[in-house]
Scaffold this active site. Structure first.
Site, mmCIF file in Angstrom:
data_model
loop_
_atom_site.group_PDB
_atom_site.id
_atom_site.type_symbol
_atom_site.label_atom_id
_atom_site.label_comp_id
_atom_site.label_asym_id
_atom_site.label_seq_id
_atom_site.Cartn_x
_atom_site.Cartn_y
_atom_site.Cartn_z
ATOM 1 N N GLY A 22 0.827 -1.139 0.038
ATOM 2 C CA GLY A 22 -0.041 0.005 0.136
ATOM 3 C C GLY A 22 0.894 1.357 -0.011
ATOM 4 O O GLY A 22 0.403 2.205 -0.591
ATOM 5 N N THR A 23 1.994 1.136 0.799
ATOM 6 C CA THR A 23 3.007 2.466 0.605
ATOM 7 C C THR A 23 3.407 2.583 -0.718
ATOM 8 O O THR A 23 3.459 3.863 -0.971
ATOM 9 C CB THR A 23 4.179 2.066 1.690
ATOM 10 O OG1 THR A 23 3.690 2.022 2.916
ATOM 11 C CG2 THR A 23 5.082 3.496 1.593
ATOM 12 N N GLN A 70 -7.622 1.738 5.120
ATOM 13 C CA GLN A 70 -8.628 1.548 6.310
ATOM 14 C C GLN A 70 -10.039 0.953 5.866
ATOM 15 O O GLN A 70 -10.510 0.369 6.647
ATOM 16 C CB GLN A 70 -8.506 2.636 7.259
ATOM 17 C CG GLN A 70 -7.048 2.854 7.974
ATOM 18 C CD GLN A 70 -6.875 1.487 8.803
ATOM 19 O OE1 GLN A 70 -7.848 0.753 9.227
ATOM 20 N NE2 GLN A 70 -5.491 1.322 9.113
ATOM 21 N N ALA A 102 -3.310 -4.683 0.910
ATOM 22 C CA ALA A 102 -4.211 -6.351 1.130
ATOM 23 C C ALA A 102 -4.085 -6.586 2.429
ATOM 24 O O ALA A 102 -5.164 -7.081 3.143
ATOM 25 C CB ALA A 102 -3.769 -7.278 0.238
ATOM 26 N N HIS A 103 -3.082 -6.328 3.279
ATOM 27 C CA HIS A 103 -3.058 -6.960 4.574
ATOM 28 C C HIS A 103 -3.937 -6.329 5.402
ATOM 29 O O HIS A 103 -4.225 -6.631 6.691
ATOM 30 C CB HIS A 103 -1.539 -6.846 5.101
ATOM 31 C CG HIS A 103 -1.188 -5.457 5.684
ATOM 32 N ND1 HIS A 103 -1.100 -4.902 6.738
ATOM 33 C CD2 HIS A 103 -0.581 -4.482 4.772
ATOM 34 C CE1 HIS A 103 -0.581 -3.660 6.729
ATOM 35 N NE2 HIS A 103 -0.423 -3.527 5.587
ATOM 36 N N CYS A 133 4.447 8.645 24.259
ATOM 37 C CA CYS A 133 5.217 7.462 25.400
ATOM 38 C C CYS A 133 5.753 6.241 24.726
ATOM 39 O O CYS A 133 6.282 5.556 25.327
ATOM 40 C CB CYS A 133 4.504 7.507 26.386
ATOM 41 S SG CYS A 133 3.854 8.836 27.342
#
Length: 465
Positions: A69-70, A180, A198-199, A323
Site C-alpha cells: 500500500g505504501t 483502512q 491487502a493486509h 510515550c
C-alpha cells in the site's frame, strides 16, 4: 491472547489462504508469455484484477497491483504530480494522513515542490470547505489533493464525496488513501486516484493496489517496464494477488452484517470506558467513523507502560501516544486534532470478535490503568486544594518539568493546582512536545483555564475550580 489491532494488520483470511495455495499450482509462470503456462497465469491475474476493480469501483484497466500500500501511495502521488507538472507543483495533504503520504509530501518538498497542509476539526474530520479554501489560496495552482477515506488512528470517516466535488470544480485530481476503509465498502465520490493495502483486509502482505481513473494525467516516475501499465515494474506475485482479490471479495460480502455487529461492540467500549476509568477522553468522531475502531486517552498514564500492561493481561492494542514512540513526539494525528495524547489506546476489533472478549477487556482495563498510575504515584482523583478559597487571588506557582517526559508534566500540574487559590496561576515549564497537547487537554477535562504559552516551553494555567 486477544488481538485488538485490526487497523494495523489482519491475519490471513481463510479464503485468502485457500486462494493462495491454489494459485501456487497455476500462477508461477510469466503472464506475459504466450505459451500455455503463461496464458494460465495471465487468466489468474486478469480475473484477480477484475475482482479487485469491481470492489474498488473502477475499470480493470485502471487498476494496478503494487508491492504494498505504501508503494501504491508513493507511485500514485509521484505519478500524478509529474503528470501535472506543467500546471503547478503544489501538493495539498490533510494533517492526519498516513505517514506514507507525509513522507511522499516531504520528498516532493525536497525536490522543490510546495506542500499545503489542510487542518482538521477536533474529531479528525477534514471539512470540504477547508479543502476548497486551500485550493483557492496561494498564487500557485494546486497539482494534487490527498485525503484518506478513514483515519487509521481514530477511525474518523472523511467526507470524500464532498471533497471530490470541490476538487472536481477546481479541476484538481484527488488521491484517496483507502487502506483502512476498502474492506468495508467502496469509496464514494468522483475521486481520481485510489490506493489500498491487502493486509488491512486479510489478504497477504506485500500486495497493494493503485487505481488511476481514465482522464487523470499520470506520468510514472523511475524505471518502467511493460508490466502493470508501466506503473509497477517487475514480475507479478500472482498467487498473492489472487489471494488479495479473493479475500477482498469475501470480506465485502460480509461487511454490512459484520460492520453492524462490531459497531455495537465499539459503542459499548465508547460508553463504558469513561465509566470504569476515571480521567479518560474518547477521541475521534463519535458518529462518522469506521465500525471497528475506538480510541481513548488516559490522563496521568505512561502510554508504553499501559500497552505493556494490557499485553500482559492478554490484549494486543495500539497507541498514538508519544510515550510509545522512539521520537518522543505525539502522534501527528492527535496533534492535528488537538486532543490528549498521553495514555492513548487504539482498540480495533477484527472480524469475528465476540462480546465476551470486549467485556473481558472492559473488566481488565481499569486495573491496568490503576496499576500504571500507581507506579507513577498518581491517584485518579484530583488533589485537594491546599490553599483556602479566601487566599489572595494573585498568587502564582511555577512548576519546573524541564527534561521530564509525558505524563509527568501533567501530573505535576495536577499536584500544583491545589497550591494556588481560585484565580491563581500555575506556570509549567516543560520541553516535552506532548505538553502542547496534554496541558490544554487537562485544562478542558478538569475545568481549568488554559492561558497559553507566552514563551517557549512555559504553559500557564489559571485555576477556576
Amino acid at each position: 491472547m486477544t488481538y485488538f489491532d485490526a487497523a494495523s494488520s489482519l491475519p490471513l483470511h481463510p479464503v485468502a489462504r485457500e486462494a493462495l495455495l491454489a494459485a501456487f499450482a497455476d500462477g508461477w509462470a510469466d503472464p506475459a508469455r504466450p505459451h500455455r503456462e503463461g496464458r494460465r497465469a495471465r487468466m489468474l491475474l486478469d480475473a484477480a484484477r477484475e475482482t479487485a476493480a469491481e470492489a474498488v469501483g473502477c475499470r480493470p484497466d485502471e487498476l494496478t497491483f503494487t508491492t504494498s500500500g505504501t508503494r501504491a501511495l508513493h507511485t500514485g502521488i509521484a505519478g500524478a504530480l509529474a503528470g501535472r507538472a506543467r500546471v503547478g507543483r503544489r501538493l495539498l495533504v490533510s494533517a492526519v494522513e498516513h505517514s506514507a503520504v507525509l513522507h511522499a509530501a516531504e520528498a516532493h518538498r525536497d525536490a522543490g515542490g510546495t506542500v499545503t497542509e489542510i487542518g482538521v476539526d477536533g474529531g479528525g474530520r477534514v471539512e470540504p470547505g477547508a479543502v476548497a479554501a486551500a485550493l483557492g489560496a496561494g498564487g500557485e495552482p494546486a497539482a494534487l489533493v490527498c485525503v484518506q477515506s478513514a483515519n487509521h488512528e481514530v477511525g474518523t470517516v472523511q467526507p470524500v464525496a464532498e471533497i471530490a466535488d470541490e476538487c472536481r470544480a477546481a479541476g484538481v485530481p484527488l488521491l484517496v488513501d483507502a487502506a483502512q476503509s476498502l474492506g468495508w465498502g467502496a469509496v464514494p465520490g468522483d475521486w481520481s486516484l485510489l490506493a489500498g493495502s491487502a493486509h488491512k483486509w486479510g489478504g497477504p502482505g506485500g500486495v497493494g493496489l493503485l487505481a488511476v481513473r481514465r482522464g487523470t494525467r499520470f506520468a510514472p516516475r523511475g524505471p518502467v517496464d511493460e508490466r502493470e501499465s508501466g506503473r509497477a515494474p517487475g514480475f507479478e506475485n500472482i498467487p498473492a494477488i489472487v489471494a488479495a482479490a479473493a479475500s477482498l471479495r469475501a470480506v465485502r460480502a460480509a461487511a454490512d452484517e459484520e460492520g453492524t455487529r462490531l459497531r455495537g461492540l465499539v459503542d459499548r467500549i465508547r460508553a463504558r470506558v469513561p465509566e470504569v476509568v476515571p480521567e479518560v477522553a474518547v477521541v475521534g468522531d463519535p458518529v462518522r467513523r469506521l465500525p471497528h475502531v475506538v480510541t481513548f486517552s488516559c490522563l496521568y498514564v505512561d502510554g508504553e507502560a499501559l500497552l505493556h500492561g494490557l499485553d500482559r493481561a492478554g490484549f494486543s492494542v495500539s497507541s498514538g501516544s508519544s510515550c510509545t514512540s522512539s521520537t518522543l513526539t505525539p502522534s501527528h494525528v492527535l496533534r492535528a486534532m488537538g486532543v490528549l495524547s498521553e495514555g492513548n489506546v487504539r482498540v480495533s476489533l477484527p472480524p469475528g470478535t465476540g462480546a465476551e472478549e470486549v467485556e473481558r477487556f472492559l473488566a481488565v482495563l481499569p486495573g491496568v490503568v490503576a496499576e500504571v498510575r500507581g507506579r507513577l504515584g498518581v491517584s485518579p482523583e484530583p488533589p485537594a486544594p491546599e490553599v483556602p478559597e479566601v487566599a489572595p487571588a494573585a498568587e502564582e506557582v511555577t512548576v519546573d518539568s524541564l527534561g521530564k517526559l509525558c505524563p509527568v508534566p501533567v501530573i505535576e500540574l495536577a499536584r500544583a493546582i491545589g497550591r494556588v487559590p481560585v484565580g491563581g496561576v500555575v506556570t509549567v515549564l516543560a520541553d516535552d512536545d506532548a505538553a502542547r497537547l496534554d496541558i490544554p487537554a487537562w485544562c478542558a477535562m478538569r475545568g481549568q483555564e488554559y492561558l497559553g504559552e507566552p514563551r517557549n516551553h512555559a504553559y500557564r494555567v489559571r485555576r477556576l475550580a
